[in-house]
Design a protein around this motif. Structure first.
Motif, PDB file in Angstrom:
ATOM      1  N   PRO A 350       0.796  -1.233   0.000  1.00  0.00           N
ATOM      2  CA  PRO A 350       0.000   0.000   0.000  1.00  0.00           C
ATOM      3  C   PRO A 350       0.825   1.278   0.000  1.00  0.00           C
ATOM      4  N   LEU A 351       2.038   1.245   0.517  1.00  0.00           N
ATOM      5  CA  LEU A 351       2.809   2.482   0.657  1.00  0.00           C
ATOM      6  C   LEU A 351       3.594   2.823  -0.606  1.00  0.00           C
ATOM      7  N   THR A 352       4.339   1.883  -1.135  1.00  0.00           N
ATOM      8  CA  THR A 352       5.199   2.173  -2.297  1.00  0.00           C
ATOM      9  C   THR A 352       4.749   1.478  -3.567  1.00  0.00           C
ATOM     10  N   GLY A 353       3.733   0.624  -3.484  1.00  0.00           N
ATOM     11  CA  GLY A 353       3.271  -0.084  -4.663  1.00  0.00           C
ATOM     12  C   GLY A 353       4.256  -1.135  -5.147  1.00  0.00           C
ATOM     13  N   PHE A 354       3.932  -1.728  -6.286  1.00  0.00           N
ATOM     14  CA  PHE A 354       4.798  -2.744  -6.883  1.00  0.00           C
ATOM     15  C   PHE A 354       5.930  -2.134  -7.690  1.00  0.00           C
ATOM     16  N   GLY A 355       5.890  -0.815  -7.896  1.00  0.00           N
ATOM     17  CA  GLY A 355       6.886  -0.140  -8.721  1.00  0.00           C
ATOM     18  C   GLY A 355       6.406   0.013 -10.150  1.00  0.00           C
ATOM     19  N   PRO A 356       6.966   0.960 -10.915  1.00  0.00           N
ATOM     20  CA  PRO A 356       6.586   1.124 -12.321  1.00  0.00           C
ATOM     21  C   PRO A 356       6.699  -0.178 -13.097  1.00  0.00           C
ATOM     22  N   HIS A 357       5.711  -0.413 -13.934  1.00  0.00           N
ATOM     23  CA  HIS A 357       5.567  -1.645 -14.720  1.00  0.00           C
ATOM     24  C   HIS A 357       5.192  -2.855 -13.854  1.00  0.00           C
ATOM     25  N   GLY A 358       4.897  -2.613 -12.577  1.00  0.00           N
ATOM     26  CA  GLY A 358       4.564  -3.726 -11.685  1.00  0.00           C
ATOM     27  C   GLY A 358       3.178  -4.292 -11.915  1.00  0.00           C
ATOM     28  N   PHE A 359       2.227  -3.452 -12.333  1.00  0.00           N
ATOM     29  CA  PHE A 359       0.860  -3.946 -12.508  1.00  0.00           C
ATOM     30  C   PHE A 359       0.793  -5.041 -13.562  1.00  0.00           C
ATOM     31  N   ILE A 360       1.363  -4.788 -14.726  1.00  0.00           N
ATOM     32  CA  ILE A 360       1.231  -5.729 -15.833  1.00  0.00           C
ATOM     33  C   ILE A 360       1.878  -7.075 -15.519  1.00  0.00           C
ATOM     34  N   GLU A 361       2.891  -7.081 -14.674  1.00  0.00           N
ATOM     35  CA  GLU A 361       3.604  -8.316 -14.351  1.00  0.00           C
ATOM     36  C   GLU A 361       2.920  -9.123 -13.251  1.00  0.00           C
ATOM     37  N   HIS A 362       2.049  -8.503 -12.469  1.00  0.00           N
ATOM     38  CA  HIS A 362       1.509  -9.192 -11.293  1.00  0.00           C
ATOM     39  C   HIS A 362      -0.022  -9.277 -11.229  1.00  0.00           C
ATOM     40  N   MET A 391      -1.517   4.483 -10.355  1.00  0.00           N
ATOM     41  CA  MET A 391      -0.679   5.084  -9.318  1.00  0.00           C
ATOM     42  C   MET A 391      -0.751   4.269  -8.015  1.00  0.00           C
ATOM     43  N   LEU A 392      -1.954   3.835  -7.665  1.00  0.00           N
ATOM     44  CA  LEU A 392      -2.151   3.091  -6.422  1.00  0.00           C
ATOM     45  C   LEU A 392      -1.374   1.783  -6.428  1.00  0.00           C
ATOM     46  N   THR A 393      -1.469   1.040  -7.518  1.00  0.00           N
ATOM     47  CA  THR A 393      -0.827  -0.276  -7.560  1.00  0.00           C
ATOM     48  C   THR A 393       0.677  -0.195  -7.776  1.00  0.00           C
ATOM     49  N   GLU A 394       1.139   0.802  -8.544  1.00  0.00           N
ATOM     50  CA  GLU A 394       2.558   0.842  -8.888  1.00  0.00           C
ATOM     51  C   GLU A 394       3.380   1.758  -7.985  1.00  0.00           C
ATOM     52  N   GLN A 395       2.738   2.786  -7.388  1.00  0.00           N
ATOM     53  CA  GLN A 395       3.496   3.712  -6.547  1.00  0.00           C
ATOM     54  C   GLN A 395       2.863   3.945  -5.176  1.00  0.00           C
ATOM     55  N   GLY A 396       1.764   3.289  -4.893  1.00  0.00           N
ATOM     56  CA  GLY A 396       1.178   3.346  -3.561  1.00  0.00           C
ATOM     57  C   GLY A 396       0.220   4.509  -3.338  1.00  0.00           C
ATOM     58  N   TRP A 397      -0.344   4.548  -2.133  1.00  0.00           N
ATOM     59  CA  TRP A 397      -1.326   5.571  -1.762  1.00  0.00           C
ATOM     60  C   TRP A 397      -0.785   6.992  -1.886  1.00  0.00           C
ATOM     61  N   PRO A 398       0.448   7.289  -1.462  1.00  0.00           N
ATOM     62  CA  PRO A 398       0.940   8.675  -1.591  1.00  0.00           C
ATOM     63  C   PRO A 398       0.903   9.178  -3.029  1.00  0.00           C
ATOM     64  N   ALA A 399       1.301   8.335  -3.985  1.00  0.00           N
ATOM     65  CA  ALA A 399       1.301   8.747  -5.395  1.00  0.00           C
ATOM     66  C   ALA A 399      -0.112   8.999  -5.892  1.00  0.00           C
ATOM     67  N   MET A 400      -1.050   8.131  -5.497  1.00  0.00           N
ATOM     68  CA  MET A 400      -2.429   8.321  -5.933  1.00  0.00           C
ATOM     69  C   MET A 400      -3.019   9.606  -5.354  1.00  0.00           C
ATOM     70  N   LEU A 401      -2.727   9.882  -4.087  1.00  0.00           N
ATOM     71  CA  LEU A 401      -3.254  11.094  -3.459  1.00  0.00           C
ATOM     72  C   LEU A 401      -2.633  12.349  -4.079  1.00  0.00           C
ATOM     73  N   LEU A 402      -1.355  12.305  -4.400  1.00  0.00           N
ATOM     74  CA  LEU A 402      -0.716  13.450  -5.046  1.00  0.00           C
ATOM     75  C   LEU A 402      -1.332  13.709  -6.422  1.00  0.00           C
ATOM     76  N   TYR A 403      -1.601  12.640  -7.152  1.00  0.00           N
ATOM     77  CA  TYR A 403      -2.263  12.816  -8.453  1.00  0.00           C
ATOM     78  C   TYR A 403      -3.675  13.364  -8.268  1.00  0.00           C
ATOM     79  N   ALA A 404      -4.367  12.903  -7.238  1.00  0.00           N
ATOM     80  CA  ALA A 404      -5.725  13.385  -6.970  1.00  0.00           C
ATOM     81  C   ALA A 404      -5.736  14.876  -6.643  1.00  0.00           C
ATOM     82  N   ILE A 405      -4.648  15.366  -6.055  1.00  0.00           N
ATOM     83  CA  ILE A 405      -4.554  16.797  -5.707  1.00  0.00           C
ATOM     84  C   ILE A 405      -4.214  17.645  -6.932  1.00  0.00           C
ATOM     85  N   LEU A 406      -3.493  17.060  -7.891  1.00  0.00           N
ATOM     86  CA  LEU A 406      -2.972  17.830  -9.027  1.00  0.00           C
ATOM     87  C   LEU A 406      -4.070  18.540  -9.817  1.00  0.00           C
TER      88      LEU A 406
END
Length: 479
Positions: A350-362, A391-406
């Protein structure tokens, strides 16, 4: 910032001749047509060395024509010709920064949009360092770096006055119209059918979704250009015909999110005009949260599992829309299939996600088979079809919230900038940028197009120009 560098012509001409001969020789002996492009690459390097602002306009002009290609059997990929130009601008940025470390204006570094994008970039680095797949994540980080530099940082040195804004309009819109003409002609040979639109697009865009997204983002810009076309009858007629043609072609993309994006852009424009835009995104997020809670409660979403045999791609638009509301449209239900997987993945890291390109692999181990469709094998390796969930799956909640604020932050900046300006040109340009960002938001709610080179470039270019106009409006207000 100095944009021209003097030099003597004899070494330049000698270098050009050698490059031409080398390209011809390599073509003759190697048989690869790409070697003939060497002289053009040399010419671009000359333009970049002499006047990098002119080279930047050439880069923007190349964006609509650029095509995605895979290298080394699909291990690496790039887009030609824009990405090599972006690499050059990244190197130029490093040189300029080394030569004059304080060349980036302080107001730009302190701007709220810059601060938020910087936080996104820093969290991306954290996610990459914690990634499950470090090498692909590192490649993504490097690519993101040069895109941000080229399309978010460089515009602050480029855009100085109205002439620069008019120039960027022409260097983007005219090439887009050329691609529209080519695609429409190809589409006409198939009677503008729903199933042939991707074939007509070819390699100019990834698919009809990206094509529709670009058109929906640029449509408000074209409308504003029509409003600014002045009193000359000829320009008014040309502007009206361009808007009308854009409207028809936008419909022929058969991209539902693109049409919704234009409608949302109109709502945002009206809200900015009446100082109501700060309520738009909170209201939207509240509605989305309510819908998610409703479907998550007692696994209510399982009541809407599709009938596998009757969930397929329809042959025309009316059947396509009807099937969407009946839960029998393949692309819509495939989105749900991946959205459910993304939510289930988010509980793992939940915090850092699987990393970029992590969704498609998992993601396939987290799917619910009841939502499976005919395209769930996913040979094209597309991802979540929702940028929030990506953003949620690959970079975690902080990334998703930052995008939501943008997006609400950009709308708030656009509203304050719009009302500070007295100049009609700058007011309408600010409104155009806000509408472009609104259309981008809707398209990325149903896709993940920000990571494509055309949509991503347009997004960051618009955010940078919004920051520039915001600063200019404050200077005008003080004056």
């Amino acid at each position: 910032m100095e944009q021209r560098v003097p030099y003597t012509w004899k070494p330049v001409l000698a270098g050009g001749l050698l490059t031409l001969l080398a390209g011809m020789g390599l073509f003759i002996f190697g048989g690869r047509v790409e070697w003939l492009l060497l002289p053009f690459a040399y010419l671009y390097l000359l333009v970049l060395a002499y006047d990098w602002k002119a080279a930047y306009w050439i880069l923007l002009c190349s964006l609509p024509f650029s095509m995605h290609i895979e290298l080394d059997g699909g291990v690496l990929s790039t887009s030609i010709p824009d990405e090599p130009m972006i690499w050059l601008f990244f190197l130029l940025f490093l040189l300029l920064l080394a030569y004059r470390p304080n060349s980036i204006p302080g107001w730009f570094l302190r701007h709220p949009i810059t601060i938020l994008i910087s936080l996104q970039f820093l969290w991306l680095l954290v996610s990459v360092l914690c990634s499950q797949l470090f090498f692909p994540a590192a490649k993504f980080f490097i690519a993101k770096s040069w895109y941000l530099v080229c399309f978010y940082v460089f515009p602050v040195w480029i855009f100085k006055d109205k002439r620069d804004i008019k120039t960027v309009f022409w260097v983007l819109l005219l090439p887009v119209f050329v691609t529209i003409a080519v695609i429409t002609w190809r589409h006409s040979t198939h009677d503008y059918s729903f199933l042939s639109v991707n074939h007509a697009i070819g390699k100019l865009y990834y698919n009809h979704v990206e094509y529709g997204a670009i058109l929906s983002m640029l449509f408000p810009v074209l409308v504003v250009a029509f409003l600014l076309s002045g009193k000359k009858v000829l320009w008014r007629i040309v502007g009206f015909l361009a808007v009308a043609a854009f409207s028809v072609v936008l419909f022929l993309t058969y991209a539902r999110a693109a049409v919704l994006g234009v409608a949302f852009a109109a709502v945002v424009a009206a809200c900015i005009r009446f100082r109501l835009v700060n309520w738009v995104m909170p209201a939207m997020y509240l509605c989305i949260a309510a819908i998610v809670i409703f479907f998550a409660h007692d696994n209510m979403y399982m009541e809407f599992t599709p009938d596998y045999e009757h969930t397929y791609m329809r042959h025309n638009l009316s059947d396509h829309i009807r099937a969407t509301f009946q839960g029998q449209d393949m692309s819509s239900m495939e989105r749900v299939y991946r959205w459910v997987a993304a939510v289930r993945m988010s509980t793992e890291h939940p915090l850092t996600g699987f990393g970029p390109h992590g969704f498609i692999e998992h993601y396939k181990t987290y799917t619910v088979p009841a939502f499976r469709t005919y395209v769930s094998d996913n040979p094209e390796r597309s991802t979540t079809h929702n940028y929030f969930l990506l953003m949620l799956t690959e970079q975690g909640w902080p990334a998703m919230l930052l995008y939501a604020i943008l997006t609400p932050l950009a709308f708030a900046q656009a509203q304050s900038t719009y009302h500070r300006f007295k100049d009609r040109f700058y007011k309408l340009c600010t409104l155009a940028l806000a509408m472009l960002l609104a259309a981008c938001f809707i398209n990325n709610f149903f896709s993940e197009l920000i990571e494509t080179h055309k949509v991503g470039a347009l997004l960051y270019l618009s955010l940078s120009l919004l920051a520039v106009l915001s600063n200019k409006s404050r200077q005008t207000d003080i004056a």
